[in-house]
Scaffold this active site. Structure first.
Site, PDB file in Angstrom:
ATOM      1  N   GLU A 106       0.862  -1.181   0.000  1.00 59.13           N
ATOM      2  CA  GLU A 106       0.000   0.000   0.000  1.00 59.13           C
ATOM      3  C   GLU A 106       0.896   1.228   0.000  1.00 59.13           C
ATOM      4  O   GLU A 106       2.102   1.150   0.242  1.00 59.13           O
ATOM      5  CB  GLU A 106      -0.921   0.010   1.224  1.00 59.13           C
ATOM      6  CG  GLU A 106      -2.114  -0.924   1.079  1.00 59.13           C
ATOM      7  CD  GLU A 106      -3.182  -0.693   2.141  1.00 59.13           C
ATOM      8  OE1 GLU A 106      -4.141   0.049   1.866  1.00 59.13           O
ATOM      9  OE2 GLU A 106      -3.050  -1.249   3.242  1.00 59.13           O
ATOM     10  N   HIS A 222      -9.472  10.002   2.195  1.00 58.50           N
ATOM     11  CA  HIS A 222      -9.044   8.946   1.271  1.00 58.50           C
ATOM     12  C   HIS A 222      -9.375   9.395  -0.145  1.00 58.50           C
ATOM     13  O   HIS A 222     -10.485   9.891  -0.386  1.00 58.50           O
ATOM     14  CB  HIS A 222      -9.762   7.643   1.619  1.00 58.50           C
ATOM     15  CG  HIS A 222      -9.108   6.430   1.032  1.00 58.50           C
ATOM     16  ND1 HIS A 222      -9.086   6.203  -0.325  1.00 58.50           N
ATOM     17  CD2 HIS A 222      -8.439   5.407   1.605  1.00 58.50           C
ATOM     18  CE1 HIS A 222      -8.426   5.070  -0.554  1.00 58.50           C
ATOM     19  NE2 HIS A 222      -8.015   4.568   0.609  1.00 58.50           N
ATOM     20  N   ARG A 269      -1.659   9.811   1.163  1.00 57.31           N
ATOM     21  CA  ARG A 269      -3.086  10.011   0.873  1.00 57.31           C
ATOM     22  C   ARG A 269      -3.488  11.485   0.865  1.00 57.31           C
ATOM     23  O   ARG A 269      -4.355  11.884   0.098  1.00 57.31           O
ATOM     24  CB  ARG A 269      -3.932   9.288   1.925  1.00 57.31           C
ATOM     25  CG  ARG A 269      -4.003   7.830   1.659  1.00 57.31           C
ATOM     26  CD  ARG A 269      -4.884   7.129   2.671  1.00 57.31           C
ATOM     27  NE  ARG A 269      -4.727   5.696   2.468  1.00 57.31           N
ATOM     28  CZ  ARG A 269      -5.247   4.779   3.257  1.00 57.31           C
ATOM     29  NH1 ARG A 269      -5.954   5.138   4.303  1.00 57.31           N
ATOM     30  NH2 ARG A 269      -5.061   3.495   3.013  1.00 57.31           N
ATOM     31  N   HIS A 327     -12.043   9.820   6.031  1.00 55.19           N
ATOM     32  CA  HIS A 327     -11.818   8.380   6.186  1.00 55.19           C
ATOM     33  C   HIS A 327     -11.360   7.985   7.589  1.00 55.19           C
ATOM     34  O   HIS A 327     -11.784   6.969   8.112  1.00 55.19           O
ATOM     35  CB  HIS A 327     -10.758   7.968   5.162  1.00 55.19           C
ATOM     36  CG  HIS A 327     -10.498   6.508   5.073  1.00 55.19           C
ATOM     37  ND1 HIS A 327     -11.487   5.600   4.779  1.00 55.19           N
ATOM     38  CD2 HIS A 327      -9.354   5.784   5.215  1.00 55.19           C
ATOM     39  CE1 HIS A 327     -10.977   4.376   4.751  1.00 55.19           C
ATOM     40  NE2 HIS A 327      -9.689   4.460   5.026  1.00 55.19           N
ATOM     41  N   ARG A 362      -1.977   9.088   8.798  1.00 54.43           N
ATOM     42  CA  ARG A 362      -1.806   7.664   9.135  1.00 54.43           C
ATOM     43  C   ARG A 362      -1.227   6.876   7.964  1.00 54.43           C
ATOM     44  O   ARG A 362      -1.673   7.002   6.827  1.00 54.43           O
ATOM     45  CB  ARG A 362      -3.169   7.075   9.506  1.00 54.43           C
ATOM     46  CG  ARG A 362      -3.153   5.583   9.743  1.00 54.43           C
ATOM     47  CD  ARG A 362      -4.556   5.084   9.939  1.00 54.43           C
ATOM     48  NE  ARG A 362      -5.366   5.272   8.763  1.00 54.43           N
ATOM     49  CZ  ARG A 362      -5.960   4.287   8.073  1.00 54.43           C
ATOM     50  NH1 ARG A 362      -5.825   3.026   8.470  1.00 54.43           N
ATOM     51  NH2 ARG A 362      -6.695   4.543   7.024  1.00 54.43           N
TER      52      ARG A 362
HETATM   53  C1  LIG Z   1     -13.965   1.600   4.396  1.00 59.86           C
HETATM   54  C2  LIG Z   1     -12.820   1.529   5.355  1.00 59.86           C
HETATM   55  C3  LIG Z   1     -11.696   0.779   5.028  1.00 59.86           C
HETATM   56  C4  LIG Z   1     -10.619   0.706   5.911  1.00 59.86           C
HETATM   57  N1  LIG Z   1      -9.545  -0.101   5.612  1.00 59.86           N
HETATM   58  C5  LIG Z   1      -8.564  -0.260   6.536  1.00 59.86           C
HETATM   59  C6  LIG Z   1      -7.511  -1.191   6.324  1.00 59.86           C
HETATM   60  O1  LIG Z   1      -7.452  -1.869   5.308  1.00 59.86           O
HETATM   61  N2  LIG Z   1      -6.564  -1.311   7.282  1.00 59.86           N
HETATM   62  C7  LIG Z   1      -6.579  -0.575   8.432  1.00 59.86           C
HETATM   63  O2  LIG Z   1      -5.681  -0.740   9.273  1.00 59.86           O
HETATM   64  N3  LIG Z   1      -7.573   0.298   8.660  1.00 59.86           N
HETATM   65  C8  LIG Z   1      -8.563   0.461   7.750  1.00 59.86           C
HETATM   66  N4  LIG Z   1      -9.577   1.346   7.994  1.00 59.86           N
HETATM   67  C9  LIG Z   1      -9.630   2.001   9.298  1.00 59.86           C
HETATM   68  C10 LIG Z   1     -10.063   0.973  10.329  1.00 59.86           C
HETATM   69  O3  LIG Z   1     -11.048   0.132   9.768  1.00 59.86           O
HETATM   70  C11 LIG Z   1     -10.628   1.629  11.561  1.00 59.86           C
HETATM   71  O4  LIG Z   1      -9.765   2.622  12.023  1.00 59.86           O
HETATM   72  C12 LIG Z   1     -10.798   0.585  12.666  1.00 59.86           C
HETATM   73  O5  LIG Z   1     -11.596  -0.467  12.191  1.00 59.86           O
HETATM   74  C13 LIG Z   1     -11.413   1.233  13.879  1.00 59.86           C
HETATM   75  O6  LIG Z   1     -11.724   0.232  14.781  1.00 59.86           O
HETATM   76  P1  LIG Z   1     -12.467   0.617  16.120  1.00 59.86           P
HETATM   77  O7  LIG Z   1     -12.766  -0.646  16.815  1.00 59.86           O
HETATM   78  O8  LIG Z   1     -11.705   1.664  16.821  1.00 59.86           O
HETATM   79  O9  LIG Z   1     -13.809   1.338  15.616  1.00 59.86           O
HETATM   80  P2  LIG Z   1     -15.055   0.739  14.813  1.00 59.86           P
HETATM   81  O10 LIG Z   1     -14.697  -0.486  14.104  1.00 59.86           O
HETATM   82  O11 LIG Z   1     -15.622   1.850  14.024  1.00 59.86           O
HETATM   83  O12 LIG Z   1     -16.060   0.362  15.989  1.00 59.86           O
HETATM   84  C14 LIG Z   1     -16.647   1.369  16.798  1.00 59.86           C
HETATM   85  C15 LIG Z   1     -17.788   0.768  17.549  1.00 59.86           C
HETATM   86  O13 LIG Z   1     -18.276   1.669  18.536  1.00 59.86           O
HETATM   87  C16 LIG Z   1     -19.713   1.693  18.486  1.00 59.86           C
HETATM   88  N5  LIG Z   1     -20.170   2.970  19.071  1.00 59.86           N
HETATM   89  C17 LIG Z   1     -19.955   4.230  18.611  1.00 59.86           C
HETATM   90  N6  LIG Z   1     -20.520   5.120  19.450  1.00 59.86           N
HETATM   91  C18 LIG Z   1     -21.118   4.414  20.452  1.00 59.86           C
HETATM   92  C19 LIG Z   1     -21.859   4.762  21.614  1.00 59.86           C
HETATM   93  N7  LIG Z   1     -22.159   6.027  21.932  1.00 59.86           N
HETATM   94  N8  LIG Z   1     -22.305   3.775  22.425  1.00 59.86           N
HETATM   95  C20 LIG Z   1     -22.060   2.463  22.130  1.00 59.86           C
HETATM   96  N9  LIG Z   1     -21.359   2.080  21.031  1.00 59.86           N
HETATM   97  C21 LIG Z   1     -20.884   3.041  20.215  1.00 59.86           C
HETATM   98  C22 LIG Z   1     -20.003   1.541  17.002  1.00 59.86           C
HETATM   99  O14 LIG Z   1     -21.339   1.170  16.789  1.00 59.86           O
HETATM  100  C23 LIG Z   1     -18.993   0.438  16.677  1.00 59.86           C
HETATM  101  O15 LIG Z   1     -19.468  -0.813  17.078  1.00 59.86           O
HETATM  102  C24 LIG Z   1     -10.659   1.437   7.119  1.00 59.86           C
HETATM  103  C25 LIG Z   1     -11.779   2.206   7.446  1.00 59.86           C
HETATM  104  C26 LIG Z   1     -12.854   2.250   6.575  1.00 59.86           C
HETATM  105  C27 LIG Z   1     -14.054   3.065   6.936  1.00 59.86           C
END
Ligand SMILES: Cc1cc2nc3c(=O)[nH]c(=O)nc-3n(C[C@H](O)[C@H](O)[C@H](O)COP(=O)(O)OP(=O)(O)OC[C@H]3O[C@@H](n4cnc5c(N)ncnc54)[C@H](O)[C@@H]3O)c2cc1C
Length: 484
Positions: A106, A222, A269, A327, A362
């Site tokens: 990447e 992105h 990016r 993103h 990032r």
């Molecule tokens: C389309 C896309 C592609 C990506 N591709 C990559 C990749 O290839 N590699 C990489 O390293 N990163 C990638 N990223 C970034 C990465 O996916 C995210 O940074 C990472 O998944 C975040 O994980 P997280 O558990 O912190 O948050 P999330 O996976 O977003 O989970 C957050 C959770 O908190 C819950 N929540 C929010 N507010 C509340 C509340 N008030 N009360 C209760 N629950 C709540 C939500 O419902 C959700 O379940 C990508 C992001 C996107 C959008």
């Protein structure tokens, strides 16, 4: 009244990994706003960066991360992330995640270092995590349960006030340790890849409890989402496609990123997004894979191929119209190398946290890694802490349950869209001092009665304040004039 040893808020990779690890030491309750799968993690396509290949090194991954972060990174955090990368991959493998034999390339990685399971790696990881936590007797899962405010007792966090489904009353969940894993804030911007739940809730909860945010002006845009809105978000065309040779072309079929950076499509990016943003003023911009072997596309990207087809485009035969989109939040709630915030009893990890790893931008695929590495770190400190005395320890006397205003969903949507338009226009890819000042005023004018709008308004305001405090462009933060 619900009491639990560990309250985990959020069910993405951060929340479920830490829940899995903490369940060894006590009772865990996971609450999540929507369904378990409703998380950005589910949509991650590229993969997870880690030093596993013989020809790779910690030094190289560290250097790439810091160069991409424009040197704004916290070096100790980057080293911690990179050196614990192999351990994070082993943890995922131990719960049944099956990575492919070879990593992919990447942007801004010196060599292929991104490990994937398929072209929907996030989905594969989350499905595995869900299986594991659902089987675990020490973990209680509550879907459609939203954290609305943190419970404060003195200067400590003691859980959260929650709203279950459409109920109008809040109720408390008391916990010895609370872990915020609520993800990012892409939904604050009119165009985003982020899921509907990514409105910066965790950041608002932390600010309302007296904590600051850090580096929140660094929103990564992105460059290549498919230019077709779908239920409030845009489908991503992963950077791995460009790692495979996909080109970004203008309406005349000419590649134009190379004029600005010799790395072309794989330049950082922020630069690619800005260049696409300006080119869009002349006409549409496309991602073009028509020169790549059709079988290779279908075999390597079966899910992206299928999904793109559903939107009416064919990766093999069509140019795909693209747009830059919000993103990833590089900043968030500041935490130390053990995931602890300044508030005793409160940890934060994943996209909601600011470990300092990403600096001003990032490096691709470092975020899934960060979530797993810091889950391990949190588990390590919690393992050493004194276990909870369930009857005495968590009790908070005379707790006052907050009353929140609840407006109808149509109104919330309308206000959120208005905020999204303001942020996209004035705090998006290209910022100006005048635009930011204007946005600040417009944001305050939105009548925020409902807590959901208040939360969004607060985080938007914090982002704009942070932008205004940084008078020079750096990483993803780009201003087209110097602020006076
Ligand atoms: C389309 C896309 C592609 C990506 N591709 C990559 C990749 O290839 N590699 C990489 O390293 N990163 C990638 N990223 C970034 C990465 O996916 C995210 O940074 C990472 O998944 C975040 O994980 P997280 O558990 O912190 O948050 P999330 O996976 O977003 O989970 C957050 C959770 O908190 C819950 N929540 C929010 N507010 C509340 C509340 N008030 N009360 C209760 N629950 C709540 C939500 O419902 C959700 O379940 C990508 C992001 C996107 C959008």
């Amino acid at each position: 009244m619900i009491k639990t040893e560990y309250l985990v808020i959020g069910s993405g990779i951060a929340g479920l990994t830490v829940a899995h690890l903490l369940s060894e030491f006590g009772e865990v309750t996971v609450i999540t706003k929507g369904e378990l799968k409703s998380a950005n993690t589910y949509w991650a396509q590229g993969g997870i960066a880690a030093v596993l290949a013989k020809e790779d090194s910690f030094e190289s991954h560290t250097k790439d991360t810091i160069e991409t972060g424009a040197g704004h990174n916290k070096e100790s955090a980057v080293k911690y992330l990179v050196e614990n990368g192999p351990k994070a991959i082993r943890l995922l493998e131990s719960i049944g995640v099956k990575f492919q034999d070879e990593p992919v390339l990447e942007g801004c990685h010196s060599i292929p270092r991104v490990w994937r399971t398929s072209d929907f790696t996030g989905q594969d990881i989350l499905n595995q995590l869900i299986k594991v936590v659902q089987k675990n007797k020490n973990i209680t899962i509550k879907e459609n349960t939203e954290a609305v405010e943190l419970i404060e007792s003195g200067d400590e966090c003691r859980g959260a006030f929650i709203r279950i489904g459409e109920k109008t009353e809040l109720e408390p969940i008391f916990a010895k340790q609370t872990i915020l894993a609520t993800g990012g804030c892409g939904q604050l911007f009119g165009r985003t890849t982020n899921t509907i739940g990514s409105g910066g809730d965790g950041m608002a909860l932390a600010v309302n409890a007296g904590l600051d945010l850090k580096d929140i002006e660094f929103i990564q845009f992105h460059p290549t989402a498919l230019d077709k809105e779908d239920n409030g978000r845009y489908f991503l065309l992963s950077e791995v496609l460009r790692g495979f040779g996909a080109r970004i072309i203008n309406q005349d079929g000419i590649q134009f990123i190379q004029k600005f950076d010799k790395r072309g499509e794989l330049a950082p990016r922020d630069l690619v997004s800005r260049t696409v943003f300006f080119e869009l003023m002349n006409g549409p911009v496309y991602l073009d894979m028509r020169h790549i072997d059709a079988r290779l596309i279908k075999n390597t990207f079966p899910n992206i191929y299928k999904r793109t087809k559903e939107y009416g485009f064919d990766l093999i035969n069509d140019r795909i119209p693209v747009t830059p989109v919000a993103h990833y939040a590089c900043g968030g709630i500041p935490v130390d190398l053990k995931g602890a915030t300044k508030m005793p009893g409160l940890f934060a990890l994943g996209e909601v946290a600011c470990t300092g790893v990403h600096g001003a931008n990032r490096l691709a695929s470092n975020s899934l890694l960060e979530a797993v590495v810091f889950s391990l770190a949190i588990a390590e400190v919690i393992e050493r802490s004194v276990p909870m005395d369930k009857d005495k320890d968590v009790e908070v006397k005379d707790i006052k349950i907050p009353v929140v205003a609840i407006e109808d969903i149509g109104q919330i949507k309308a206000y959120s869209q208005r905020l999204g338009k303001i942020m996209w226009k004035h705090a998006g890819i290209v910022r100006t001092s005048g635009g930011l000042e204007k946005a600040k005023k417009m944001i305050i004018e939105i009548p925020a009665r409902d807590y959901r709008i208040q939360h969004r308004q607060l985080v938007c305001y914090k982002i704009i304040e942070a932008c205004l405090k940084r008078p020079h462009s750096l990483g993803t933060h780009y201003i087209s004039e110097e602020l006076t």
